[in-house]
Write a protein that holds these residues in place. Structure first.
Motif, short mmCIF file in Angstrom:
data_model
loop_
_atom_site.label_atom_id
_atom_site.label_comp_id
_atom_site.label_asym_id
_atom_site.label_seq_id
_atom_site.Cartn_x
_atom_site.Cartn_y
_atom_site.Cartn_z
N LEU A 211 48.61 49.72 42.45
CA LEU A 211 47.27 48.89 42.28
C LEU A 211 46.25 50.64 42.73
O LEU A 211 45.21 50.34 42.30
CB LEU A 211 46.30 48.35 42.11
N SER A 212 46.13 50.76 44.44
CA SER A 212 45.18 51.69 44.76
C SER A 212 45.80 53.18 44.45
O SER A 212 44.64 53.53 44.29
CB SER A 212 46.42 52.05 46.08
N ARG A 213 46.70 53.58 43.67
CA ARG A 213 46.65 54.78 43.47
C ARG A 213 46.26 54.71 41.51
O ARG A 213 45.82 55.62 41.45
CB ARG A 213 48.56 55.22 42.63
N SER A 214 46.17 53.64 41.31
CA SER A 214 45.49 53.30 39.88
C SER A 214 44.26 53.47 40.18
O SER A 214 43.40 53.95 39.20
CB SER A 214 45.88 52.01 40.10
N VAL A 253 33.35 51.10 35.00
CA VAL A 253 33.38 50.37 36.22
C VAL A 253 33.91 48.55 36.94
O VAL A 253 34.74 48.72 37.20
CB VAL A 253 31.94 50.04 36.43
N ASP A 254 34.68 48.45 35.11
CA ASP A 254 35.52 47.08 34.36
C ASP A 254 36.22 47.71 35.48
O ASP A 254 37.34 47.10 35.60
CB ASP A 254 35.34 47.06 33.17
N ARG A 255 36.83 48.91 35.15
CA ARG A 255 38.97 49.16 35.14
C ARG A 255 38.42 48.94 36.54
O ARG A 255 39.67 48.68 37.57
CB ARG A 255 38.71 50.30 34.37
N ILE A 256 37.87 49.99 37.23
CA ILE A 256 37.77 49.83 38.91
C ILE A 256 38.18 47.90 39.17
O ILE A 256 38.59 47.78 40.76
CB ILE A 256 36.50 50.24 39.33
N LYS A 257 36.85 47.88 38.86
CA LYS A 257 37.15 46.14 39.46
C LYS A 257 38.11 45.07 39.15
O LYS A 257 38.56 44.18 40.55
CB LYS A 257 35.80 45.60 38.41
N LYS A 258 38.58 45.16 37.83
CA LYS A 258 40.04 45.19 37.61
C LYS A 258 41.07 45.51 38.72
O LYS A 258 41.90 44.51 39.30
CB LYS A 258 40.53 45.08 36.35
N ASP A 259 41.16 46.63 39.02
CA ASP A 259 41.87 46.99 40.37
C ASP A 259 41.84 46.77 41.84
O ASP A 259 42.55 45.74 41.95
CB ASP A 259 41.76 48.42 39.91
N LEU A 260 40.76 46.26 41.58
CA LEU A 260 40.43 45.56 43.43
C LEU A 260 40.59 44.02 43.33
O LEU A 260 40.50 43.41 44.49
CB LEU A 260 38.67 46.22 43.46
N ILE A 261 40.49 43.21 42.17
CA ILE A 261 40.13 41.83 42.21
C ILE A 261 41.72 42.13 42.52
O ILE A 261 42.23 40.89 42.49
CB ILE A 261 39.67 41.73 40.39
#
Length: 598
Positions: A211-214, A253-261
């Protein structure tokens, strides 16, 4: 053998190898301070059991301390004696020493962390300043900006978490050593049980790393979209497309939020389950040892105390390791980025360029991107202090020719000779410092007029004199004198408070302040209105004979007084001569003049 060992460490311990590459011996000192803290803490804790025995009116027994019994033996043999007071004093001394060691450990870690960040930033800055321009123009601008700004902060967090992880690992070793010396059997069972629980967490570690790479990939893309929105803001606003582009940003932004969640979800599982799992293992082992092996609790209690300390360090280790994995994608991105900068470092010669003494010559020169030729078989001599204009249709290679003279591109074939020597023989920075470069989009910094012209030179008597001569040559005197704060006036973001002509004059003054030999004007007046164009043209013509001027021109009115006009078509020179000669003898040029109604 040494190289084989290094290769093995890189493969088995890639992150340790990465930090060691940047920090060298400092990384070992970080561990050493943690070991010292753990040793003092361990000795302090070891005094709790004899303290409890003494308070309970029992005789403090060295046997109950296992191999740590030498502490009691030393107190007795030295004549100090074993009492509540002496045990408390010894315990206090150990914890004071631990506090001192902790202070230096924390201070040293902060110092090393800041050194690491400075080192990384310097490498990025130095790598970018020497980055090959041909590679740069095909690079991902979003990745460059995100890596040098946002990713740098995440790499800082990665180092902090990694340092905390290895420090916790050092403490686990120390507490494990003390526990083993107090009760080897109990410690061994607990160690095996704790290791088995770590297998469960490995799945979560791997998913967090992925997930960090994504996240890093998406963050780079987001920065690229932001850069484009800033660059094309006027167009997006004028055409009513800014909200549409904003929706594109929101999707990123939504994709970043999804990864961080998702990262947060796995981190929550670790935090919630880690301690209960390990304590469950400890409870089971205590029950087995007491009920089935007849072990006395007094023989377990000190090991349990050390183990509880180790458990705290293990929790911290696993938490920090997961935090590290959350940012490991940024670490990998930074490593690849810096390697890319180093790999594509601009080739450089050794000879210092002292100035243009003879001529610039393009010899059998060809250039292309990949397999697509832009310039073909160019042969041209440009004498010192002569003015040469490159003209032709869009895509004919005018700007590319100027960029080759500036050393921004390297010829695919042929060469550019400066004073009879290949441009590659010169130290490229010393050569470019003698070049002034002005484009239609003037480079204006968010600063004062003085700093824009002098590029932050110290305002001493010599530089002020050079500044005044430069603004006079660029016809800026009247404009600057009309400003309330004169040359100390702030000119706004990207020169927002200036007209196009004022921006161009500042650009000209900047290059003249540098005391250049070669002045390259790439469509310098094409974005100006006719009246301003005439003013700038007059400023440029006043410089004729004092500089070697290379002009890339679309508006032919700016090149009438050039010594040589070079007509390019499809990457080749089709004609060259004075303006009047080409007008009389070349139908293509004469058609261009006619179309512009000159």
């Amino acid at each position: 053998m040494k190289n084989i060992l290094k290769t093995g460490i890189r493969k088995k311990l890639p992150y340790f190898s990465y930090f060691y590459h940047h920090l060298k011996y400092r990384l070992f000192f970080v561990v050493a301070f943690s070991l010292v803290v753990g040793v003092f803490d361990g000795f302090g804790l070891a005094m709790f059991l004899p303290l409890l025995e003494t308070v309970s009116n029992e005789e403090a027994s060295a046997e109950n301390l296992g191999n740590l019994g030498f502490l009691i033996d030393y107190l007795e043999s030295s004549g100090i004696g074993v009492s509540v007071i002496t045990i408390l004093v010894v315990m206090l001394i150990f914890f004071i020493l631990k506090g001192i060691a902790r202070f230096f450990e924390t201070l040293y870690r902060v110092t090393v962390q800041q050194y690491f960040m400075q080192h990384i930033r310097y490498m990025g800055i130095d790598g970018l300043t020497s980055y090959d321009y041909t590679t740069f123009v095909t690079s991902d601008a979003g990745r460059i900006q995100n890596t040098l700004t946002g990713e740098t902060g995440r790499v800082n967090t990665a180092f902090y978490s990694f340092a905390a992880t290895i420090q916790s690992g050092a403490l686990i070793l120390i507490y494990g050593f003390f526990a083993f010396n107090a009760n080897p059997e109990f410690t061994l069972f607990v160690g095996i049980g704790g290791g088995l629980t770590n297998v469960i967490f490995k799945v979560i570690y791997n998913r967090t790393k992925k997930l960090s790479r994504s996240y890093t990939k998406e963050a780079n893309a987001f920065e690229g979209i932001i850069i484009q929105m800033v660059l094309f803001f006027k167009y997006l606003k004028a055409t009513g497309q800014s909200r549409l582009y904003g929706d594109k940003l929101k999707r990123s932004v939504d994709r970043i939020k999804k990864d961080l969640i998702k990262v947060g979800f796995y981190n929550a599982i670790l935090k919630a389950s880690r301690e209960p799992l390990i304590v469950t293992v400890v409870v089971i082992i205590i029950i087995v040892q007491v009920e089935y092996f007849g072990q006395e609790m007094s023989g377990i209690i000190l090991s349990l105390l050390f183990f509880y300390r180790a458990l705290g360090s293990l929790v911290v280790l696993q938490t920090n390791w997961n935090h590290f994995l959350e940012t490991s994608g940024s670490l990998e991105n930074m490593s690849d980025f810096l390697k890319g900068l180093k790999k594509n470092k601009e080739a450089d010669g050794e000879e210092i360029f002292a100035g243009l003494e003879e001529e610039i010559e393009m010899v059998n020169l060809s250039f292309g991107y990949g397999g697509d030729p832009v310039l073909r078989d160019i042969n041209l001599k440009i004498g010192k202090n002569k003015t040469v204009a490159f003209v032709g249709e869009s895509g004919s290679g005018k700007t590319t020719a100027a960029n080759l003279i500036a050393g921004l591109f390297k010829p695919t074939e042929g060469d550019v000779l400066i004073n009879g020597k290949s441009i590659t023989d010169y130290n490229i920075e010393t050569y470019r410092k003698r070049i002034g470069y002005i484009t239609q989009d003037a480079a204006i910094f968010t600063d004062t007029v003085f700093n824009n012209v002098t590029l932050w030179a110290e305002p001493n008597e010599e530089n002020i004199g050079r500044f005044e001569r430069a603004i006079k040559s660029a016809s800026l005197e009247n404009f600057i004198n009309s400003l309330e704060l004169k040359e100390q006036t702030e000119i706004g973001n990207n020169g927002i408070n200036l007209s196009g002509g004022q921006k161009q004059r500042i650009s000209i003054a900047r290059e003249l302040f540098k005391e250049v030999d070669i002045l390259i004007l790439d469509e310098a007046t094409s974005a100006l209105d006719s009246a301003t164009e005439i003013e700038i043209k007059e400023s440029i013509e006043s410089l004729k004979g004092n500089y070697t001027i290379i002009m890339v021109a679309h508006r032919l009115s700016t090149i009438r007084t050039s010594d040589i006009v070079v007509l390019l078509d499809n990457g080749q020179i089709v004609a060259k001569g004075t303006y009047d000669e080409l007008l009389a003898n070349n139908s293509g040029f004469s058609k261009m003049v006619s179309l512009q109604k000159l």
